[in-house]
Structures are given as structure tokens and as C-alpha cells.
Design an enzyme around this catalytic site. Structure first.
Site, PDB file in Angstrom:
ATOM      1  N   LYS A 185     -46.150  13.333 -19.333  1.00  0.00           N
ATOM      2  CA  LYS A 185     -45.649  12.334 -18.387  1.00  0.00           C
ATOM      3  C   LYS A 185     -44.152  12.092 -18.548  1.00  0.00           C
ATOM      4  O   LYS A 185     -43.435  11.910 -17.554  1.00  0.00           O
ATOM      5  CB  LYS A 185     -46.438  11.036 -18.538  1.00  0.00           C
ATOM      6  CG  LYS A 185     -47.889  11.195 -18.101  1.00  0.00           C
ATOM      7  CD  LYS A 185     -48.665   9.899 -18.168  1.00  0.00           C
ATOM      8  CE  LYS A 185     -50.078  10.112 -17.614  1.00  0.00           C
ATOM      9  NZ  LYS A 185     -50.859   8.869 -17.575  1.00  0.00           N
TER      10      LYS A 185
ATOM     11  N   SER B  89     -54.321   5.026 -15.824  1.00  0.00           N
ATOM     12  CA  SER B  89     -53.016   4.942 -16.478  1.00  0.00           C
ATOM     13  C   SER B  89     -51.871   4.446 -15.593  1.00  0.00           C
ATOM     14  O   SER B  89     -50.771   4.207 -16.086  1.00  0.00           O
ATOM     15  CB  SER B  89     -52.634   6.305 -17.066  1.00  0.00           C
ATOM     16  OG  SER B  89     -52.454   7.269 -16.052  1.00  0.00           O
TER      17      SER B  89
END
EC number: 3.4.21.53
Length: 364
Positions: free
Chosen positions: A302, A257
Site C-alpha cells: 500500500k 482496510s
């Protein structure tokens, strides 16, 4: 004993019993929480995250932070009390254990898989950034992995360059599977390869390997669900040769990611000026060699982690936008991106102050 006292005693004992049950009874859940966020333009553990040699680089200010998620380990058994606390905690997320560790995957297997994905994401980040800068990158199809006890074990090896299958030139990793599955299980497939050692030696001398071998592998039937197809027990991937050295120094991080943010960091280091205009930009997203940005897991964790460190803008994969927008931390602007070009365009708007032009995430 008075009736009221007996009732209170019984209630207290029942509560204690329930609490004990909650502590000792495991539940099939795992927990996700915000992890560390690291500036790809800065240092981590005393050394630069991005180290480039053999090419002119430029000082880069501001932040282009990659973000992470912490998860409980595969062998950790959460109890009921912890699960309830996680469900109630705003910054944490409790999910079924199989969501993070499908098919009984062990901690070791998960760690290995994450390491491989992280390594591949670094390669793709380099390719995407250099292609955006019109810097030539040599690419070829390789044997990425060989399955244990498969027909290819001992014949093909990780790193072998696949030039052709049954005489047909291979240009993309997907070509390999297409050509193999044209066969019936039990039939032979001929791979024309440059052995990994020959390729490595040629790369070391900055030469092109020309010595090839024909390797015959007998196919077997796939053992997954659905229609049986011919397989040989390998996965194909892509390898690259870069015209200069780009090292990404970041330990204890896994998964794909961070690809987008690594790519932007590399681009920034190789171009004059600051991509961010000094602003604090964080983000996430996988990236492929062509610069396409893909979705990731744990987006809510996140964004929380990024904002807690001071991020003002968050580059968000388009496919994650709706989920992220449902609970956006105060003071954080979610910017939708589908490609590295989108991200570079958004950064241009950010540093010029044209934030009204940014493609923002919405819940629909």
C-alpha cells in the site's frame, strides 16, 4: 562428439529441463502487489466516491486516498518460476497460499467475506465521522448472520434486532454470546427480537419499532477446538440509523482496510476548509464505531502504491508502523495513528506545515 560439446549439450538440456519443471510444477504460494489508490474526496468511474444528501457539505481539495492490494485468486496455482520472480521483485510479495485463503477458502467465499467486511467498514466509517462531529447516530444490536443448518436457521433472521436474551437487555453485540454461553448445550435460549421486516418498515417511516417477538432456540455444542460451549449459530452485529444519507460509491473493492480514509473523507466533506491543506495524503486502517484504528494486511504494498501516485504522507495504523518503516518508499512520510483523533491531529500539522510534530513510524 567432443567431450566439451557433450558437456555443454548436457548442461543445456538440464537447464531446459529445470526451466520446464519450474514452469509446470505448481507451488503453494500466492502473490500480493500494489493495487489501485482512490481519492475519497474525488470521483471514481465518473461519480463522486462520497455522496451526501440531507446535510450541508463543503468542497474539499487535496487528496485523502484509500489504498488497496492486488492478490492472486484462490484457484490460481503459481509455478516455481513465478514464485522466484515474485521473491526477487521489490514491489511484490510472495506469501503462503494459506495466508490469504485459510482453511481451503474458495474464491467465492473470500469475495463474499471481503464484501461483508467492506460494507461493515463503511458503516463504521460513517459512525466514527459523525460521532467526531457530535452528530447523534442511533444504534442497535442485530442478527448479522445465521449459520446454515444451525439451530437458529428459520427462527432468527439477518437484520432481526436483538432486544434481550433470556430477559436480559442487550446493549452490545458481545452481550449476546456471553448470555448464550451461560447455558449448557441442549438448553433453550429465549431471544426477544424485533423482526427485520418490522424494523425496516419503521425505519422507512422514521419511527421506532416497538413490536417484539420471543423466539426460543435450543443450543448445541460448539464444534471447534477447545472446551465445548453452547451456541445457537448466529453472529451478532450493530446497525445504525443516520440523520441524513451518506453513500460510498466504490465498486470492486473489498475488506475493511479503507475505513479510516472513508471516515476522514466524510468528516472533510461535512466541515468547511480542507483537512489536507491541498497536500496529497494517503493511508489505510480499519476503524470501529468509536474511532479506533486497527491494523491491516499488505502494508508494504500500500505504501508503494500510494507513493507511485504522488502521496507525500501516509496515515499508518500504529500496529503496522514497524513493518512499514522497514522499507519506506523515498519521499513518503509514514504517520502513526491509533484513532481518528490522531489522524485529524496529524492532518492539522500537515496543513499548517508543522511536519516536525508528526508522530512518525519507526522500525522499533
Amino acid at each position: 562428439m567432443p567431450r566439451r560439446t557433450a558437456t555443454m549439450l548436457a548442461s543445456t538440456l538440464m537447464l531446459i529441463a529445470l526451466l520446464c519443471a519450474g514452469v509446470f510444477i505448481p507451488v503453494p504460494y500466492s502473490e500480493m502487489s500494489p493495487g489501485p489508490t482512490v481519492n475519497t474526496l474525488g470521483d471514481h468511474d465518473g461519480e463522486p466516491v462520497l455522496q451526501i444528501s440531507g446535510r450541508k457539505t463543503y468542497a474539499a481539495g487535496g487528496h485523502l486516498n484509500m489504498t488497496t492490494v492486488r492478490v492472486t485468486s484462490a484457484d490460481y496455482r503459481m509455478n516455481l518460476v513465478e514464485a522466484v520472480y515474485g521473491w526477487l521483485a521489490h514491489d511484490n510479495k510472495v506469501v503462503p497460499h494459506d495466508t490469504l485463503y485459510p482453511d481451503g477458502k474458495t474464491e467465492e467465499q473470500s469475495t463474499q467475506e471481503n464484501a461483508e467486511e467492506f460494507s461493515q467498514s463503511q458503516e463504521s466509517a460513517k459512525v466514527a465521522a459523525l460521532r467526531e462531529l457530535k452528530v447523534p447516530v442511533k444504534s442497535w444490536v442485530i442478527v448479522s448472520t445465521v449459520v446454515k443448518d444451525s439451530p437458529s436457521e428459520g427462527k432468527l433472521h439477518a437484520g432481526d434486532v436483538i432486544k434481550a436474551v433470556d430477559g436480559t437487555t442487550v446493549k452490545e453485540p458481545t452481550d449476546v454470546a456471553k448470555l448464550v454461553t451461560k447455558h449448557q448445550p441442549g438448553q433453550d435460549v429465549v431471544f426477544t427480537v424485533v423482526p427485520a421486516k418490522e424494523q425496516a418498515a419503521a425505519e422507512k417511516e422514521n419511527k421506532t419499532a416497538t413490536k417484539t417477538q420471543d423466539i426460543t432456540v435450543t443450543t448445541v455444542a460448539s464444534d471447534d477446538t477447545g472446551e465445548k460451549r453452547a451456541i445457537v449459530g448466529i453472529s451478532a452485529g450493530t446497525d445504525h440509523t443516520f440523520p441524513f444519507t451518506i453513500d460510498i460509491k466504490l465498486a470492486d473493492v473489498g475488506g475493511p482496510s479503507a475505513g479510516l480514509m472513508f471516515s476522514l473523507g466524510i468528516y472533510d466533506k461535512l466541515t468547511p476548509g480542507d483537512l489536507t491543506g491541498g497536500k496529497f495524503v494517503a493511508g489505510t486502517g480499519t476503524i470501529d464505531d468509536d474511532g479506533k484504528v486497527g491494523p491491516i494486511g499488505g502494508i508494504e504494498m500500500k505504501t508503494v502504491g500510494a507513493r507511485s501516485k504522488g502521496a507525500q504522507y501516509f496515515l499508518t495504523p500504529a500496529d503496522n508502523c514497524a513493518a512499514a518503516a522497514k522499507d519506506t518508499p523515498d519521499g513518503l512520510t509514514l504517520v502513526k495513528v491509533k484513532t481518528i483523533d490522531d489522524a485529524l491531529g496529524a492532518l492539522k500539522d500537515i496543513r499548517s506545515g508543522k511536519t516536525s510534530d508528526l508522530p512518525k513510524c519507526t522500525t522499533s
